[in-house]
Design a protein around this motif. Structure first.
Motif, PDB file in Angstrom:
ATOM      1  N   ASP A  43      -4.079   5.672   6.251  1.00 27.98           N
ATOM      2  CA  ASP A  43      -4.190   4.653   5.208  1.00 27.98           C
ATOM      3  C   ASP A  43      -3.156   3.551   5.384  1.00 27.98           C
ATOM      4  O   ASP A  43      -3.400   2.403   5.036  1.00 27.98           O
ATOM      5  CB  ASP A  43      -4.047   5.299   3.824  1.00 27.98           C
ATOM      6  N   LEU A  44      -2.001   3.912   5.934  1.00 32.33           N
ATOM      7  CA  LEU A  44      -0.932   2.922   6.085  1.00 32.33           C
ATOM      8  C   LEU A  44      -0.674   2.557   7.549  1.00 32.33           C
ATOM      9  O   LEU A  44       0.223   1.763   7.841  1.00 32.33           O
ATOM     10  CB  LEU A  44       0.362   3.437   5.439  1.00 32.33           C
ATOM     11  N   ALA A  75       4.281   0.714  -1.589  1.00 30.58           N
ATOM     12  CA  ALA A  75       2.948   1.036  -1.090  1.00 30.58           C
ATOM     13  C   ALA A  75       2.125   1.602  -2.235  1.00 30.58           C
ATOM     14  O   ALA A  75       2.670   2.246  -3.150  1.00 30.58           O
ATOM     15  CB  ALA A  75       3.032   2.055   0.040  1.00 30.58           C
ATOM     16  N   VAL A 127      -1.730   3.632  -2.704  1.00 27.13           N
ATOM     17  CA  VAL A 127      -2.970   4.116  -2.087  1.00 27.13           C
ATOM     18  C   VAL A 127      -3.858   4.721  -3.162  1.00 27.13           C
ATOM     19  O   VAL A 127      -3.377   5.380  -4.093  1.00 27.13           O
ATOM     20  CB  VAL A 127      -2.700   5.164  -0.977  1.00 27.13           C
TER      21      VAL A 127
END
Lengths: 157, 779
Positions: free
Chosen positions: A30-31, A13, A15
């Protein structure tokens, strides 16, 4: 603003957020991993517990800048196959360890860390391992039973 | 843990598919369990609504004041946000409840009645802008004198009197007249999911509110009144709800109205998600109470007169206070036969945040007082606490203070004996009593460095017994006239339609179970419609431990009607005939409305006489504690809880209710306390308002007893509130057994225990009867 890279539930991931953004918000907003819950925002209730490099942490107290490069595990990553239950989740279902369910994801992660560290079915040790996770529904009896059941069945990590 | 379940009594009419004497099928697993365990269950804050704004509340920082103006900082660009004041409310500025006294927002020029009272609302497209705007909106107020003492307040929300026999004459004939005063404080429900709502404006001026709540139709009513909407324009949907315990009974009307008003003005979806601090500071708590007892007894411990005064603190607005007080009043004498009773109860207004529903609903307060007082009477008379209960507990045929004759389903004695036996109460109490008397002569000085762990640790055991009226009080169920519906869809599926909500207690699991049992189909073949006012009828609120008994009973009746219709028409058992019936007739819906339970004397709300409840549940609790005599710390080690729930529908869920309720009662007894200064809660965070952890929790053994209620088709009476009534007095009795001193104000904190010990340095070895005159104040 810097991009932070880490691994969530086995998947890479990245960000691009302020470094002091809470891990909890990164996961939830955000995820889109909303399985991790917020109960108090100050590290008292444990509803937001996730594993960072195998250690249970309150994700409301961890800024994302401390998570760069880490391995993060959430409730969504417990079952080997999506939609399935692992032995610990199944034990919670059978014993009645989840009622309203809001503490459950955090409770499962604390219990997972305990089992992964080789914890056994001992009542006192189990209670110690989830002492940072508040539950208001169950009186903890069936949660402790569930973790003991998973410990006895040699639940896979 | 161990659970023992009594075999079902042959008195109950078995569901159609159950052969008497045959083992019931294994209870199903929690229906929504897999979603909760994998993190896919959607609680309100998990729901993604594109374009939603964030809402916040501007609150008072005074307990009592006039609201003179809302000053908006001219340096802030207010066009970026939406501000709602009382002037923006299209309907009545009233939070719909029993009385029309609580405004949705205090209007400018109006009176602020409590700290944290809502004055204005702000919504913004992002959190940072919202924070900034809230910081720059400043209420201007003029302080007024405030009232904080409920006993001194002359504003009475409700008052009740119960009179039976002639207490004054009976006191004259009593061998002993014993008095005591008991105080209990606020308790926070502390569901782990904070209050949360999302409002979405709809075409034509309506609004749909999705949120964490127990009672969709309470909020529906509030939206209709506050926003001036009709039944269709106001729509309420329950999201997955992370605990309620009464805290999401009436309060969601406040936050739901706020979210709806912001959404209406902004014409955007608005998320109102409280953080923990706001949730503790601004939402309802359990009512504090002061209860005074004066009791006449014979020398062998029979109750012959009770004079009881109850004062509850309602907080600043009425909310559900009259019904909380009502339940507290009716249960105030405890589950004991007494021919002469006078109860005077009132609830008054103070300038503190409004108090409201919390599991037990008035009964835990008055039953703590009744049980602690009875334990002290037993001590005074030199009778064991078990024996004094045996001599007085209600038996079938006895009459309660409202004149209700207890005909069936009376299990006080049974739960008492079962709990006492399982906990080995008498044997252990002999041992703890010997140890206490031994300590008194040891010369060991409290706080001395020479004290060993053994010297300073005192063990004790305590017992308590309680009753809890099943369902709504008095004529409540008749007024509610709840409806539950069952549908055989055109596709031949069975669907349950009720407004009863799941908040962890198991509604979504037991309803399909009951319906499947009555229809003779697998439980998995029965689906349950979402709790959405657009689809489901008003089944009454999900409160008062009424869901399994009342709404479950309606569903069974609906299922038996549907089954009968299909079987008569097709000539086949329902399971075989349903598909053909659905094909021929299309969708079939059965609406089942509540009808009064047969028999009994209707309750008269004006005289407080008659059958207060269709039946009572019964609970006994034995607690064992260790008390550190130097620090006052209490370790509640073991609890045995015996609860009569009428009929057990799902043993795992029923045990879960008893265990969870027991721990909430242990918290109430030992550590949960709200401290106030000038009407403000001081400990309004989870760091300072503490609840029991897994390490604080005792080992809990649950014994489920079944004394079925003949008026319900399945015999169930409800379980949720029972354990909450009985845990605290059992723990306080155990502390007294360990230390020799009684703590009469909850919680029995280390400070209170040490103060009680300091007041009576020799207390550890002395029985009150040896140190005090035989009459008057119990202490």
């Amino acid at each position: 603003v810097t991009a932070y890279q880490f691994v969530v539930n086995g998947t890479a991931a990245e960000v691009d957020v302020p470094g002091m953004r809470r891990l909890l918000d990164v996961l939830r907003e955000d995820l889109a991993l909303t399985g991790t819950k917020e109960g108090c925002g100050e590290g008292e209730c444990g509803a937001c517990t996730v594993l960072v490099d195998g250690a249970p942490v309150d994700s409301c107290l961890v800024p994302i800048c401390q998570v760069g490069g880490a391995d993060v595990r959430t409730v969504e990553g417990l079952a080997p196959v999506a939609g399935d239950l692992d032995a610990l989740q199944q034990a919670f279902l059978v014993t009645g360890g989840a009622q309203c369910g809001i503490c459950t994801p955090g409770m499962l992660m604390a219990a997972r860390a305990y089992l992964d560290a080789g914890g056994g079915p001992d009542d006192g040790a189990i209670r110690e391992s989830i002492a940072g996770n508040l539950c208001r529904c169950t009186g903890y009896t069936k949660i402790v039973e569930a973790i003991a059941m998973a410990a006895s069945s040699g639940s896979p990590a | 843990m161990t659970t023992r379940t009594e075999p079902a009594s042959p008195l109950v009419v078995p569901p159609a598919t159950t052969v008497p004497g045959r083992a019931r099928p294994a209870a199903p697993l929690r229906r929504e369990g897999p979603e909760k365990l994998t993190g896919t269950a959607l609680y309100t804050d998990d729901i993604v609504v594109p374009g939603a704004w964030y809402g916040a509340t501007v609150r008072s920082t005074d307990a009592h004041a006039t609201f003179d103006a809302l000053d908006l900082d001219p340096d802030f660009d207010w066009s970026k946000v939406v501000v709602v004041t009382a002037a923006d409310i299209p309907g009545d500025n009233i939070v719909s409840s029993i009385k029309a006294d609580q405004p949705i927002l205090v209007p400018v020029g109006g009176e602020i009645q409590h700290h944290a009272e809502p004055l204005a609302l702000i919504a913004a497209p992002d959190r940072a802008t919202l924070r900034e705007a809230r910081h720059r909106a400043k209420p201007r107020t003029t302080k007024l004198p405030a009232v904080f003492d409920p006993a001194a307040s002359d504003h009475v929300f409700a008052s009740y009197s119960i009179d039976l026999g002639d207490p004054d004459a009976a006191f004259g004939a009593a061998d002993h007249v014993i008095e005591g005063e008991y105080r209990v404080g606020h308790q926070e429900q502390l569901y782990i999911e904070n209050n949360a709502m999302i409002a979405v404006p709809t075409d034509g001026g309506g609004v749909t509110v999705t949120g964490s709540l127990q009672c969709p139709y309470y909020l529906h009513e509030a939206l209709k009144r506050g926003l001036g909407l009709d039944d269709q324009a106001a729509r309420v949907i329950q999201a997955e709800t992370g605990g309620g315990f009464g805290g999401k009974e009436e309060f969601p009307s406040v936050i739901g109205l706020h979210a709806a008003l912001l959404a209406r003005k902004a014409q955007k979806p608005v998320r109102m998600i409280y953080d923990r601090h706001e949730d503790i500071a601004a939402t309802t708590k359990r009512h504090p109470a002061i209860v005074r007892h004066r009791t006449g007894v014979t020398r062998d411990g029979k109750l012959i007169a009770q004079d009881i005064e109850v004062v509850m603190d309602g907080g600043a607005y009425c909310t559900l206070t009259p019904v909380v007080l009502s339940r507290g009043t009716i249960h105030a004498g405890g589950p004991y036969r007494c021919p002469n009773v006078r109860i005077r109860a009132r609830a008054t207004r103070t300038n503190t945040p409004p108090n409201g529903a919390f599991r037990g609903f008035g009964a835990p307060q008055t039953e703590f007082a009744a049980e602690t007082h009875l334990n002290r009477i037993a001590e005074r008379l030199g009778i064991s606490p078990l024996d004094i209960r045996r001599r007085n507990v209600y038996q079938p045929g006895d009459t309660t203070p409202t004149g209700q004759i207890l005909r069936d389903s009376v299990a006080g004695e049974e739960v008492l004996e079962r709990a006492a036996e399982a906990a080995e109460f008498s044997r252990i109490r002999e041992r703890t009593g010997d140890a206490r008397r031994g300590r008194a002569g040891s010369g060991s000085v409290p706080g001395s460095a020479l004290r060993t762990e053994r010297d300073r640790t005192a063990s004790g055991i305590g017992i308590a017994l309680a009753w809890h009226g099943a369902g709504f009080t008095g004529s409540g169920e008749i007024k509610l006239a709840s409806v539950a519906s069952l549908e055989l869809t055109a596709e031949g599926r069975v669907r349950i339609l009720t407004g009863s909500t799941e908040m962890g207690q198991g509604t979504k699991t037991i309803f399909p179970q009951l319906v499947a049992d009555a229809l003779g189909v697998p439980e998995a073949d029965v689906e349950i419609a979402p709790q959405d006012t657009a689809y489901v009828p008003d089944s009454g609120p999900t409160v008062a431990s009424r869901t399994a008994m009342v709404v479950g009973g309606l569903l069974i009746k609906a299922a038996l009607r549907l089954r009968d219709r299909v079987e008569v028409e097709t000539g086949h058992p329902f399971a075989e005939g349903a598909a053909a019936y659905a094909r021929d007739h299309g969708a079939t819906r059965i609406d089942q409305q509540f009808e009064p339970y047969p028999g009994g004397t209707p309750f008269d709300d004006t005289t407080y006489t008659g059958d207060a409840y269709p039946a009572f549940g019964w609970a006994a609790c034995v607690a064992r504690v260790d008390v550190d005599l130097d620090t006052g710390e209490v370790d509640v080690r073991d609890v045995v809880a015996a609860d009569d729930v009428g009929r057990v529908i799902h043993p795992v869920l029923a045990e879960g209710q008893v265990e969870g309720g027991t721990l909430q009662a242990v918290g109430y007894a030992t550590i949960e306390e709200i401290k106030l200064r000038d009407g403000r809660y001081l400990n309004d965070r989870l760091a300072t308002y503490i609840i029991p952890t897994a390490l604080d929790a005792p080992r809990i053994e649950t014994i489920l007893v079944e004394a079925p209620f003949a008026g319900a088709p399945h015999g169930a009476k409800g379980v949720g509130e029972l354990p909450m009534d009985v845990g605290a007095p059992a723990v306080v009795a155990a502390i007294a057994d360990a230390t020799g001193v009684w703590v009469t104000d909850l919680p029995a904190s280390p400070e209170r225990i040490l103060a009680a010990l300091a007041d009576r340095p020799a207390a550890a070895g002395l029985r009150p009867a040896e140190s005090e005159p035989a009459r008057e104040l119990a202490s």
